[in-house]
Enzyme design. Sequence first.
Site, mmCIF file in Angstrom:
data_model
loop_
_atom_site.group_PDB
_atom_site.id
_atom_site.type_symbol
_atom_site.label_atom_id
_atom_site.label_comp_id
_atom_site.label_asym_id
_atom_site.label_seq_id
_atom_site.Cartn_x
_atom_site.Cartn_y
_atom_site.Cartn_z
ATOM 1 N N VAL A 2 5.711 -4.479 -6.261
ATOM 2 C CA VAL A 2 7.020 -5.031 -6.632
ATOM 3 C C VAL A 2 7.008 -6.552 -6.506
ATOM 4 O O VAL A 2 7.522 -7.260 -7.377
ATOM 5 C CB VAL A 2 8.135 -4.413 -5.761
ATOM 6 C CG1 VAL A 2 9.474 -5.097 -6.028
ATOM 7 C CG2 VAL A 2 8.245 -2.918 -6.023
ATOM 8 N N ARG B 121 -2.929 -9.671 7.029
ATOM 9 C CA ARG B 121 -4.183 -9.438 6.291
ATOM 10 C C ARG B 121 -4.337 -10.416 5.134
ATOM 11 O O ARG B 121 -5.441 -10.823 4.799
ATOM 12 C CB ARG B 121 -4.204 -8.014 5.696
ATOM 13 C CG ARG B 121 -4.303 -6.884 6.668
ATOM 14 C CD ARG B 121 -4.336 -5.549 5.923
ATOM 15 N NE ARG B 121 -3.095 -5.266 5.193
ATOM 16 C CZ ARG B 121 -1.999 -4.745 5.752
ATOM 17 N NH1 ARG B 121 -2.000 -4.442 7.026
ATOM 18 N NH2 ARG B 121 -0.912 -4.525 5.047
ATOM 19 N N CYS C 100 14.739 2.921 -6.351
ATOM 20 C CA CYS C 100 14.372 2.788 -7.770
ATOM 21 C C CYS C 100 14.827 3.971 -8.625
ATOM 22 O O CYS C 100 15.100 3.797 -9.813
ATOM 23 C CB CYS C 100 12.870 2.558 -7.912
ATOM 24 S SG CYS C 100 11.846 3.622 -6.890
ATOM 25 N N GLY D 205 6.061 4.292 -7.724
ATOM 26 C CA GLY D 205 7.175 4.268 -6.785
ATOM 27 C C GLY D 205 6.699 4.181 -5.346
ATOM 28 O O GLY D 205 7.449 3.785 -4.451
ATOM 29 N N ARG E 191 7.304 14.063 -7.836
ATOM 30 C CA ARG E 191 6.325 13.044 -8.245
ATOM 31 C C ARG E 191 5.515 13.591 -9.422
ATOM 32 O O ARG E 191 5.063 14.739 -9.385
ATOM 33 C CB ARG E 191 5.391 12.727 -7.069
ATOM 34 C CG ARG E 191 4.492 11.546 -7.281
ATOM 35 C CD ARG E 191 5.200 10.218 -7.167
ATOM 36 N NE ARG E 191 5.420 9.772 -5.807
ATOM 37 C CZ ARG E 191 6.222 8.751 -5.488
ATOM 38 N NH1 ARG E 191 6.877 8.087 -6.436
ATOM 39 N NH2 ARG E 191 6.383 8.386 -4.235
ATOM 40 N N HIS F 38 10.249 5.829 -13.866
ATOM 41 C CA HIS F 38 10.888 7.022 -13.317
ATOM 42 C C HIS F 38 11.794 7.642 -14.380
ATOM 43 O O HIS F 38 12.461 6.930 -15.138
ATOM 44 C CB HIS F 38 11.774 6.664 -12.120
ATOM 45 C CG HIS F 38 11.016 6.282 -10.885
ATOM 46 N ND1 HIS F 38 9.664 6.459 -10.726
ATOM 47 C CD2 HIS F 38 11.462 5.744 -9.721
ATOM 48 C CE1 HIS F 38 9.301 6.043 -9.521
ATOM 49 N NE2 HIS F 38 10.369 5.592 -8.899
ATOM 50 N N ASN G 252 10.372 1.594 -12.908
ATOM 51 C CA ASN G 252 10.738 1.516 -11.478
ATOM 52 C C ASN G 252 10.361 0.189 -10.852
ATOM 53 O O ASN G 252 10.935 -0.199 -9.830
ATOM 54 C CB ASN G 252 10.104 2.669 -10.690
ATOM 55 C CG ASN G 252 8.634 2.810 -10.944
ATOM 56 O OD1 ASN G 252 8.232 3.155 -12.060
ATOM 57 N ND2 ASN G 252 7.826 2.530 -9.946
HETATM 58 P P1 A2P Z 1 -0.360 -7.123 2.050
HETATM 59 O O1 A2P Z 1 -0.773 -7.217 0.602
HETATM 60 O O2 A2P Z 1 -0.862 -8.261 2.866
HETATM 61 O O3 A2P Z 1 -0.599 -5.771 2.663
HETATM 62 P P2 A2P Z 1 3.210 -2.315 -1.860
HETATM 63 O O4 A2P Z 1 4.641 -1.871 -1.904
HETATM 64 O O5 A2P Z 1 2.601 -2.508 -3.205
HETATM 65 O O6 A2P Z 1 2.376 -1.468 -0.941
HETATM 66 O O7 A2P Z 1 3.251 -3.808 -1.192
HETATM 67 C C1 A2P Z 1 3.749 -4.049 0.084
HETATM 68 C C2 A2P Z 1 3.878 -5.562 0.316
HETATM 69 O O8 A2P Z 1 4.376 -5.749 1.635
HETATM 70 C C3 A2P Z 1 2.561 -6.311 0.266
HETATM 71 O O9 A2P Z 1 2.794 -7.631 -0.191
HETATM 72 C C4 A2P Z 1 2.141 -6.313 1.715
HETATM 73 O O10 A2P Z 1 1.244 -7.361 2.058
HETATM 74 C C5 A2P Z 1 3.462 -6.550 2.384
HETATM 75 N N1 A2P Z 1 3.457 -6.122 3.777
HETATM 76 C C6 A2P Z 1 3.090 -4.923 4.279
HETATM 77 N N2 A2P Z 1 3.227 -4.908 5.624
HETATM 78 C C7 A2P Z 1 3.710 -6.116 5.974
HETATM 79 C C8 A2P Z 1 4.054 -6.749 7.226
HETATM 80 N N3 A2P Z 1 3.960 -6.094 8.378
HETATM 81 N N4 A2P Z 1 4.497 -8.029 7.197
HETATM 82 C C9 A2P Z 1 4.606 -8.688 6.027
HETATM 83 N N5 A2P Z 1 4.291 -8.169 4.823
HETATM 84 C C10 A2P Z 1 3.846 -6.893 4.796
#
Ligand code: A2P
Length: 344
Positions: free
Chosen positions: A12, A37, A123, A154, A241, A248, A315
Amino acid sequence: MRLAIVGATGAVGTVMREQLRKRAFPADEVVLFASERSAGKVVDGLTIQPLRDDTVTGFDIALFSAGGSTSKAWAEKFAAGGATVVDNSSAWRMDPDVPLIVSEVNPDAIEDARKGIIANPNCTTMVAMLPLKALHDRYGLTDMVATSFQAAGGAGQKGIDELAAQIAPLAADVDLLVNDGATAAAKVEHSVHNATLAFNVVPLLGDLDDQGYTDEEMKLQNESRKILSIPQLRVSPTCVRVPVMVGHAIAVRATFTKLPDLDEAHEALVAFPGLVLDDVPTPLEWAGRDETVVGRVRRDLSDPHTLNLFVVGDNLLKGAALNTVQIAELVVDRGLVGSAAPAA
Ligand code: A2P
């Protein structure tokens, strides 16, 4: 204007960045946040920042799509630091001090952002709201039976990746798919979806409650009631799903107080902003489009007060990133930037 995107690397978040560019959102500075990360990686020429008390202050608007626990932990800190937060997670949606906004459906509720946080709906609920609002305004919605056909996307990028990895190994042995589906399903791994999704349909997504409904299904009830301002709305939800990457679909059986007229109902749907009619709306053909599409509108066979319809929406776009950016545009247009935030 300083704008933060939290979850900027996700499925998203990526579409949010595209939408902000495409719609020429008037931000002077954009700061991207993701998990530890990703901190230090460069995306769109910007270095990803970690969430820390000293990095989250001084923003005017913050768009969140990093999951519920991140929103719970950080949205109020951004708000206290001056930002109006638009949150795409489920963390704040049912809070009475947090408006839950579909930009074409209930934009005026944005004025009630008493915590400095505005929520973006689920969504699936989102795409159903446009035709239901169009019809509710004419006929008075009382009941809906909603069965969703929800895309892998989703569940975020990891949901797309898991489905994509299953397709080739299973497509390589069509005989097995036909004659021994359980062996075929066991050939590939799944952890995001509740069963092998490729060439399959999985009638469970989300966490089950003690009534046998999932949290995803309860969102359809609770969020629909809040967005449409119908606290007594009776909802029978089933969320499924399907092996679609993005888009969606929802089969809706909607019952009204007044007798709906089919031609007039079509007119109301066509006239509603952001909504178009199509004879055979499919998620694949509407992936990547901004509009929500509705079709198969017909009178119920047994109840003249009831219409059946089939709704489809991307979505990641209207279901998430596009509506988030549209809410941010409303915040700007109505002069609410930072203004609803509590004092730090
Ligand atoms: P990262 O790419 O570093 O894991 P999706 O919905 O596609 O799984 O994406 C989730 C988003 O939320 C990604 O940008 C992810 O970053 C970020 N994210 C997940 N956990 C955390 C956290 N604890 N703090 C900040 N951002 C997070």
